[in-house]
Design an enzyme around this catalytic site. Structure first.
Site, PDB file in Angstrom:
ATOM      1  CG  HIS A 221      -2.066   1.011   1.283  1.00 25.36           C
ATOM      2  ND1 HIS A 221      -1.959   2.366   1.311  1.00 25.36           N
ATOM      3  CD2 HIS A 221      -3.398   0.677   0.732  1.00 25.36           C
ATOM      4  CE1 HIS A 221      -3.065   2.818   1.280  1.00 25.36           C
ATOM      5  NE2 HIS A 221      -3.897   1.887   0.914  1.00 25.36           N
TER       6      HIS A 221
ATOM      7  CG  ASP B 172      -7.464  -2.441  -2.864  1.00 31.38           C
ATOM      8  OD1 ASP B 172      -8.600  -1.853  -2.682  1.00 31.38           O
ATOM      9  OD2 ASP B 172      -6.310  -1.721  -2.637  1.00 31.38           O
TER      10      ASP B 172
END
Length: 426
Positions: A303, A361
């Site tokens: 991330h 995600d």
């Protein structure tokens, strides 16, 4: 034409802006008047555009707080409606406040009946995000009585309307693209139960919402509700700084979220699984990922903000396995592939060293796939969740008496002043 200056030395005293936790800042508003110099920060990754008391992130330590509450505790002890109340009002609701808020949200979910006709202007193959973006902006033409952005009551009511109505619009956008009748929200269902109901129910066939699946959707919504000053939230604040109505502001946020670099990461992760094809191909795929010249990326891992484990991914991992077990999908080839990829990547020293852990995600895309939600709706579900954060940020900004229209500066690198030649001289 860019003029490069290897080094620029300045000696300017600037006041500091203190924080509760995390980095403080320095107030550079007087930098130009003191030094005739601009601060240059493409992407604004080192610039604080505002002061906010809503969300705090420490990417190095894997911390996400909403109004001071850790996301891990909120996800286990509250639901999305409680989180919405917290972000909007600044405090968690009492039982009485919660019941009252649920009742108001249930009443506000319904759309003006004329909005049904608005959908007919779109082609049937239109992406749901395009419908969502256009229809949310059009809400300002249907709900005009309380649009005075200088009135606190008007602002707060508009914020609640948006949180309540965006799921209905998103679900109707999906139904429209597949040619099925619109399903109206049910007042007795929870926020997350209603989303599943409006997506999958059909006239004459009631959809019985499985509580495990509703809880998974609720957790996805909670973990995507707000994430500080990201691109879409900044878009909402920027448009809001002009005094535009909240429906236009949230429409701008939806447009920004639609960008594949922002809201499409879970869909990209799912595309990667299809690209790999089978469990047997995982080692070869990871070899390509490690080769920097291959251009192959491991989607759904790591991330930009979190340099440690994304705190949200731990929570969604639990939900993912609950959904798989509930639906009996342990033998689904794609989900089986994903779980094997998760195992190999989390044990591989290459990815551990680089702190490339499965992110939110990775799991959200798998959960939505398992629930039967098409990939075209992934970003729309993200928008439903993020609407809560957008309107909370918008309320905070518009309530600030020192709010000013956003107007970034630039460093000009074009031609110097020159005369305009006549036609024959060009």
């Amino acid at each position: 034409m860019t003029h490069q200056h290897p080094e620029l030395s300045l000696s300017v005293s600037l006041p500091t802006v203190q924080s509760t936790i995390g980095p403080a800042g320095f107030d550079q508003r007087h930098l130009t008047s003191h030094s005739s110099t601009l601060a240059f920060d493409p992407g604004f990754s080192s610039t604080a555009s505002c002061c906010s008391g809503i969300t705090y992130i420490d990417g190095e330590k894997g911390i996400l707080l909403h109004r001071g509450y850790p996301i891990e505790e909120l996800a286990l002890k509250a639901d999305f409606t409680e989180l919405t109340y917290l972000l909007l009002s600044g405090h968690l609701p009492t039982r009485l406040e919660y019941v009252s808020f649920c009742h108001e949200m249930a009443e506000l979910r319904i759309l003006n009946e004329q909005i049904r006709n608005f959908f007919n202007g779109f082609r049937r193959d239109t992406h749901p995000m395009a419908i969502l973006c256009g229809t949310v902006a059009a809400l300002s033409t249907f709900y005009t009585d309380e649009l005075d952005t200088n009135n606190r009551d008007h602002r707060e009511f508009a914020a609640r309307q948006l949180v309540a109505k965006v799921p209905t619009i998103a679900a109707w956008a999906y139904k429209y693209t597949i040619g099925e009748p619109f399903i109206y929200p049910e007042e007795e269902l929870s926020f997350s139960e209603n989303i599943l109901h409006m997506l999958f129910a059909r006239p004459g066939r009631r959809y019985n919402v499985n509580p495990v699946l509703a809880r998974a959707i609720d957790r996805i919504l909670m973990l995507h509700a707000d994430h500080e000053q990201n691109a879409s939230t900044t878009a909402v604040r920027l448009v809001g700084s002009t005094g535009a109505n909240p429906f236009a502001c949230v429409s701008a946020g939806i447009a920004a979220l639609w960008g594949p670099a922002h809201g499409g990461a879970n869909e990209a992760a799912l595309d990667m699984f299809h690209q790999i094809g089978s469990k047997e191909n995982i080692p070869a795929f990871l070899t390509k990922v490690k080769d920097k010249t291959s251009g192959i990326r491991l989607m759904g891992f790591g991330h930009r903000i979190y340099r440690n484990v994304d705190p949200r991914s731990k929570l969604l991992r639990t939900s993912f396995h609950e959904v798989i077990e509930t639906l009996g999908l342990e033998r689904d080839p794609l989900l089986d592939l994903a779980m094997e990829l998760e195992r190999i990547a989390t044990e591989d020293e290459y990815f551990i060293k680089r702190k490339l852990y499965p992110n939110v995600d990775f799991y959200s895309g798998l959960i939505l796939k398992a629930l039967g939600i098409p990939t075209s709706m992934f970003t729309a579900l993200f928008a439903i969740a993020r609407t809560t954060g957008w309107v909370s940020q918008w309320l905070e900004m518009t309530s600030n008496p020192n709010n000013r229209i956003m107007r970034p500066r630039q460093i000009y690198t074009g031609e110097e002043a020159r005369p305009v030649p006549s036609m024959d001289e060009r």
